[in-house]
Design a protein around this motif. Structure first.
Motif: not given
Length: 605
Positions: A213, A336, A372, A463-464, A467, A470-471, A508-509, A525
């Protein structure tokens, strides 16, 4: 022995190799005997020998149709050094040089002629070819003939004339990357449906594939090169011309021999940079995808993607330019949320028809899926091209350090609900604020502090949640509307998730705290609506720094600008609450930054 014996003699005497590799001998034997062939062979697998040797064994001149105008001279020079009589015809030739090649052709003094595809379809060229004794036609980079290929070129469509005008001359089409649909179209357009198809395998075991990422892309890149490839040649791919120049200049400041390459540079400068890369050690090229096709440099030790490729085909071809010598090499990529949204928007706004868009969407989804996945990346690559790979490779990031996963079903439902409750009119940043219960001015003015999803996501940080979004976008559960500045909307795939009928395991990043602070990582990001503000604030800082003759960080640190992006202060009192803004800097610089922030807030409505 049969015709393979002369071929083996040529291999040994002209090219200096003792034995053929893989299916080379079968391909060469097929073409020497006058049959057609379709060849899929990975970069560095020895494709050029598959038409060069038959051209020398068979009577006549071998015609090689290639889009690689910038490299034709290098290819011809290399053959000349081997004693092979070769020439080329493209737009770079002077009239005198063109006349000399014509004279050699008519006198039967050439073994190989490289020809640009736009030249082939000209009536004069066709008439000339019909007057010659032709050994074969080789169509290099054959995926260019397919409209489903990742590098379609309209000039290649005229090559369908080959089977009509030269039915008795063998045709060999070669490419390193083609999925089943592209392969079928190549065969159809070039009349190779009944020809043997040679697929020699897509595995490049010497290349280590790693995808991570984006957090602070430049610092991540710098750490990667300094730690693993400080003196090596490499190629860094970027999406835009501007970015290639900026990254090259920045790497030069860090002490690396880095050069830009893109179609907007003058042909002389492109050629100069390309020649330095090819002929010097340790040179790094920062390029758009315009660079690399046909590059024969064997010791490229790393390929970097600072932006997400549009397809697995593009990614595979570009990473395949590393480690052509068979020695260890690295394919390293950062991507990202911005990349995902930007490519989706580009696709939505493209001028292609619906069939084209659907095909491109499938390709993009496959690329996002490769990023991913938590299983072996090499397995996924090989499966994509229809090749069996029963065992994990042990030489990609997911094999070497398996990423942790978590049950993201409930988080996904919250994220999807937040988008829905906000009217599907806002981007990721806004939806995240709803989930975190941020009472921002926009949230309050829109009344979204009263929706049921407000504040229900405080168990995750910003940030979580980025993520998660993004997914969800990568998985096709959310779309981004390019006409509404990246506004998120639910797709049909979201329904079973919201109904509790589908579970979602998420990657999980992994945060590498040794590389950069979490504050700096967040810069990369940023969402599209935040990125523009970030760039404008940085430009303002640069102008002020120039006026005051000081480095930009003396005005404000990056962390301070990032706080401005996140907090969006609209007056002096709010600006004083930003980390790094004191009264002195407020009085000197505050109004300039407040003006920019207020303008952005006005545009966002």
């Amino acid at each position: 022995m049969s015709e393979i014996q002369p071929s083996l003699n040529v291999l040994r005497k002209v090219f200096g190799y003792e034995q053929f590799r893989g299916v080379q001998s079968d391909i060469i034997d097929t073409v020497v005997s006058g049959q057609n062939a379709l060849v899929l062979m990975p970069t560095g697998g020895g494709k050029s020998l598959c038409y060069q040797i038959p051209s020398l064994v068979r009577s006549g001149v071998g015609i090689v149709i290639s889009p690689l105008i910038a490299l034709m001279k290098d290819q011809v020079d290399a053959l000349d050094e081997l004693g092979v009589r070769a020439g080329f015809i493209n737009s770079s030739l002077s009239s005198e040089a063109y006349g000399q090649v014509m004279q050699q052709l008519r006198a039967g003094e050439l073994d190989l002629l490289y020809l640009a595809p736009e030249r082939f379809s000209q009536s004069g060229t066709l008439a000339l070819l019909e007057s010659l004794d032709i050994a074969l036609f080789a169509i290099d980079e054959a995926h260019c003939v397919s409209q489903w290929g990742h590098d379609f070129r309209s000039d290649y469509l005229s090559l369908s004339l080959l089977q009509e005008r030269f039915p008795h001359v063998p045709r060999i089409a070669l490419t390193a990357t083609a999925d089943v649909a592209t392969r079928e179209e190549i065969a159809s357009r070039l009349g190779l449906q009944d020809a043997p198809h040679f697929v020699s395998g897509f595995d490049r075991p010497n290349i280590q594939y790693r995808i991570t990422q984006k957090r602070n892309a430049r610092q991540q890149l710098l750490a990667f090169i300094r730690r693993e490839h400080p003196d090596d040649a490499g190629i860094i791919y970027c999406m835009s011309r501007r970015k290639t120049e900026e990254v090259a200049a920045w790497l030069q400041q860090q002490g690396f021999d880095a050069l830009p390459y893109h179609a907007g540079l003058s042909s002389d400068l492109r050629m100069f940079n390309q020649q330095r890369f090819l002929r010097e050690d340790g040179v790094i090229i920062v390029a758009t995808i315009a660079f690399g096709m046909g590059i024969d440099k064997p010791d490229v030790r790393f390929i970097v993607h600072l932006d997400l490729p549009k397809s697995v085909e593009s990614y595979y071809q570009e990473t395949g330019r590393a480690g052509r010598d068979g020695q260890a090499a690295t394919a390293w990529m950062v991507y990202g949320l911005q990349d995902v949204i930007k490519l989706r928007q580009m696709l939505d706004s493209s001028q292609g028809n619906e069939q084209f868009k659907r095909q491109e969407q499938i390709r993009l989804d496959a690329m996002l899926g490769l990023c991913e996945i938590t299983s072996c990346r090499r397995q996924a690559l090989r499966h994509y091209f229809g090749e069996s790979a029963p065992d994990a490779c042990g030489n990609c990031d997911t094999c070497l350090q398996p990423p942790p996963t978590w049950d993201g079903t409930e988080a996904a439902r919250k994220a999807l609900s937040a988008v829905y409750r906000a009217g599907q009119r806002f981007g990721v940043s806004y939806a995240t604020e709803i989930l975190l219960g941020v009472e921002s001015e926009r949230i309050l003015s829109n009344g979204h502090h009263r929706v049921s999803t407000f504040g229900i996501g405080r168990e995750l940080d910003k940030s979580q949640w980025q993520s998660v979004f993004r997914q969800l976008i990568a998985g096709g559960y959310l779309g981004a509307d390019h006409q509404q500045f990246g506004a998120l909307y639910l797709t049909e795939k979201a329904r079973p998730v919201l109904r509790g009928e589908k579970e979602l395991m998420m990657r999980e990043d992994v945060k590498d705290v040794s590389r950069a602070s979490s504050r700096k990582r967040a810069v990369v990001d940023l969402l599209p609506e935040d990125q523009r503000l970030w760039e404008d604030l940085r430009q303002c800082r640069k102008q002020l720094a120039d006026e005051h003759d000081v480095p930009p960080y003396v005005i404000f640190h990056d962390a301070t600008l990032l706080d401005m992006v996140q907090l969006r202060p609209l007056n002096e009192q709010q600006l004083l609450a930003v980390n790094g803004v004191g009264q002195g800097k407020l009085s000197k610089f505050g109004q300039e930054f407040l003006r920019i922030i207020n303008e952005h807030e006005y545009e966002l409505g």
